[in-house]
Design a protein around this motif. Sequence first.
Motif, PDB file in Angstrom:
ATOM      1  N   UNK A  10       0.834  -1.196   0.000  1.00 49.87           N
ATOM      2  CA  UNK A  10       0.000   0.000   0.000  1.00 49.87           C
ATOM      3  C   UNK A  10       0.872   1.251   0.000  1.00 49.87           C
ATOM      4  N   UNK A  11       0.712   2.091  -1.006  1.00 47.99           N
ATOM      5  CA  UNK A  11       1.480   3.319  -1.095  1.00 47.99           C
ATOM      6  C   UNK A  11       0.738   4.308  -1.976  1.00 47.99           C
ATOM      7  N   UNK A  12       1.016   5.605  -1.809  1.00 49.89           N
ATOM      8  CA  UNK A  12       0.362   6.641  -2.599  1.00 49.89           C
ATOM      9  C   UNK A  12       1.337   7.415  -3.478  1.00 49.89           C
ATOM     10  N   UNK A  13       2.630   7.061  -3.459  1.00 52.01           N
ATOM     11  CA  UNK A  13       3.560   7.697  -4.384  1.00 52.01           C
ATOM     12  C   UNK A  13       3.250   7.253  -5.808  1.00 52.01           C
ATOM     13  N   UNK A  14       3.562   8.087  -6.780  1.00 45.12           N
ATOM     14  CA  UNK A  14       3.414   7.725  -8.192  1.00 45.12           C
ATOM     15  C   UNK A  14       4.675   7.075  -8.740  1.00 45.12           C
ATOM     16  N   UNK A  15       5.714   6.990  -7.917  1.00 43.16           N
ATOM     17  CA  UNK A  15       6.975   6.378  -8.357  1.00 43.16           C
ATOM     18  C   UNK A  15       6.881   4.860  -8.179  1.00 43.16           C
ATOM     19  N   UNK A  16       6.222   4.199  -9.139  1.00 39.18           N
ATOM     20  CA  UNK A  16       6.077   2.749  -9.065  1.00 39.18           C
ATOM     21  C   UNK A  16       7.369   2.015  -9.381  1.00 39.18           C
ATOM     22  N   UNK A  24     -13.889   8.049   4.857  1.00 42.09           N
ATOM     23  CA  UNK A  24     -14.701   8.723   3.849  1.00 42.09           C
ATOM     24  C   UNK A  24     -13.863   9.031   2.598  1.00 42.09           C
ATOM     25  N   UNK A  25     -13.513  10.301   2.357  1.00 35.26           N
ATOM     26  CA  UNK A  25     -12.772  10.664   1.151  1.00 35.26           C
ATOM     27  C   UNK A  25     -11.260  10.758   1.392  1.00 35.26           C
ATOM     28  N   UNK A  26     -10.803  10.391   2.577  1.00 30.67           N
ATOM     29  CA  UNK A  26      -9.376  10.428   2.914  1.00 30.67           C
ATOM     30  C   UNK A  26      -8.889   8.997   3.171  1.00 30.67           C
ATOM     31  N   UNK A  27      -7.757   8.656   2.597  1.00 29.24           N
ATOM     32  CA  UNK A  27      -7.131   7.352   2.828  1.00 29.24           C
ATOM     33  C   UNK A  27      -5.798   7.558   3.544  1.00 29.24           C
ATOM     34  N   UNK A  67       4.508   7.070   6.525  1.00 26.08           N
ATOM     35  CA  UNK A  67       3.188   7.598   6.866  1.00 26.08           C
ATOM     36  C   UNK A  67       2.703   8.403   5.657  1.00 26.08           C
ATOM     37  N   UNK A  68       1.541   8.034   5.120  1.00 30.68           N
ATOM     38  CA  UNK A  68       1.067   8.644   3.886  1.00 30.68           C
ATOM     39  C   UNK A  68      -0.434   8.924   3.964  1.00 30.68           C
ATOM     40  N   UNK A  69      -0.881   9.916   3.183  1.00 29.96           N
ATOM     41  CA  UNK A  69      -2.299  10.266   3.139  1.00 29.96           C
ATOM     42  C   UNK A  69      -2.685  10.602   1.707  1.00 29.96           C
ATOM     43  N   UNK A  70      -3.938  10.320   1.378  1.00 34.21           N
ATOM     44  CA  UNK A  70      -4.462  10.626   0.047  1.00 34.21           C
ATOM     45  C   UNK A  70      -5.879  11.182   0.193  1.00 34.21           C
ATOM     46  N   UNK A  71      -6.152  12.268  -0.524  1.00 37.53           N
ATOM     47  CA  UNK A  71      -7.495  12.861  -0.556  1.00 37.53           C
ATOM     48  C   UNK A  71      -8.106  12.562  -1.915  1.00 37.53           C
ATOM     49  N   UNK A  72      -9.263  11.903  -1.918  1.00 40.33           N
ATOM     50  CA  UNK A  72      -9.945  11.511  -3.144  1.00 40.33           C
ATOM     51  C   UNK A  72     -11.094  12.486  -3.400  1.00 40.33           C
ATOM     52  N   UNK A  73     -10.870  13.439  -4.320  1.00 41.98           N
ATOM     53  CA  UNK A  73     -11.874  14.454  -4.595  1.00 41.98           C
ATOM     54  C   UNK A  73     -13.058  13.885  -5.387  1.00 41.98           C
TER      55      UNK A  73
END
Length: 433
Positions: free
Chosen positions: A153-159, A290-293, A339-345
């Motif tokens: 599980x990660x939110x970076x775009x550097x795959x 909700x809209x935050x991961x 530690x990472x966070x993502x906001x899904x608009x």
Amino acid sequence: MKKRLVSLVAAAALLGSVSLASAGTVTTKGDTNISIGGFIQTYFDWANNQTNMGYQANPEYTEPGKKNTSAQTSFGTTTQYTRISLGLSNPTEGITGVVEGDFWGSGAGQQLYGKGNFRLRHAYIVKEFCQEGCNYTPWLLIGQTWDPLEILDTFTLNNLVGIAGQNFGEGVLRTSQIGFGVKFDLGSVKLNPGIYAANLAGDSTFTNSYLVATAYHLSNPTQYTLSQRLVSPAFAFKLPVEFNTGFGSPARAYAGFGWQPMKLTNAKAGIDNENENAWMATVGLTLPVYFVNLTGNFHYERGMTAFDKPLFGDDYTMPSFYIDSNGSVQAVRGTSWTAQAQIDFNKLAQVPVTFAFGYGQTVFSNYGELADGNKPLVRKMGTMFANVNYQLTKSLALGLEYDRNRTYYVGAGNDGGSAQNGNQVFLRGMYSF
């Protein structure tokens, strides 16, 4: 005859003679359904004082008395992480599986045309022993897939390589293994414990294990490099848990432990098949609200420094084991967390955009006399990132990310308390099929 024909169409699709997207799902002679998927992915990257798409800043000194070149910005591109996947499903026998490859094999990198060899990523099957109406389902896994303790599980775009503290570039990543477990469906809680036998030798590295010899000016110091021999597979245990929180999608947590016994040898130092143990413990949590991961991971390792070895800059990785000046084998340890966070608009305002940010780091310890060697070694590395990703269509996404990489080196005259800083900005275009 018809089944044989569509199987040939699928094979032709892999060779590029027909459109992969149009190949769809086919059925083989043995009634295994095959679905074809994957993605095309391109990166445009500008990096300063670091390798393109890496997560380590360059050292101040590359050898004693020799300073590195001043920070410069370089541009790089790659499309070699493009991937092709075959999903396998045989409902009659309760078997699913994956065969997957990409073009990030030997020779891959930035601005290298025709150099990325096709490589095997995954090739495994899972047999479930109960398919309907079961509160528990035993399963058997055979083949090559993720290291049982890999952090996914990660939110970076550097795959390509991930970030510090959550490496995707080197180490084992994927390995041949046999796993057995049982899925439990307890309503609001789901458990999936598993035990695995695998080859985790690649989580240990010995490239720089001779460096103490350079500190004491011994002749032919590379002769003091340790060699590794396995006499048994590694054993790992992992407990994934999924549970409802009332805040949206279910949360996922896991805990795991892996152990790889080995024998180490170096005739020059009088070390003959010495028994050593490399091991790692890890925990993690992904929590949608909700809209935050939110997601976070932690792992502690002994003698498995290659688990945190980046694809680019791996020459500076701490060896997992080394020979000290007394002729004894010492194990380097590492502590990592993210530690990472993502906001899904899209969930917030039906706008197909996500914004993510996070931090990860690795700190090595018990490296002792390696700090006095003639080669720079990473003592600590950290990555801070932020990105925005726009889902232009259902299949096409465009993303922009900024990474700030801070790295501390010892050895070769580097000051272990002085940070070296690298920066990069990259664009990613990704079409999934």
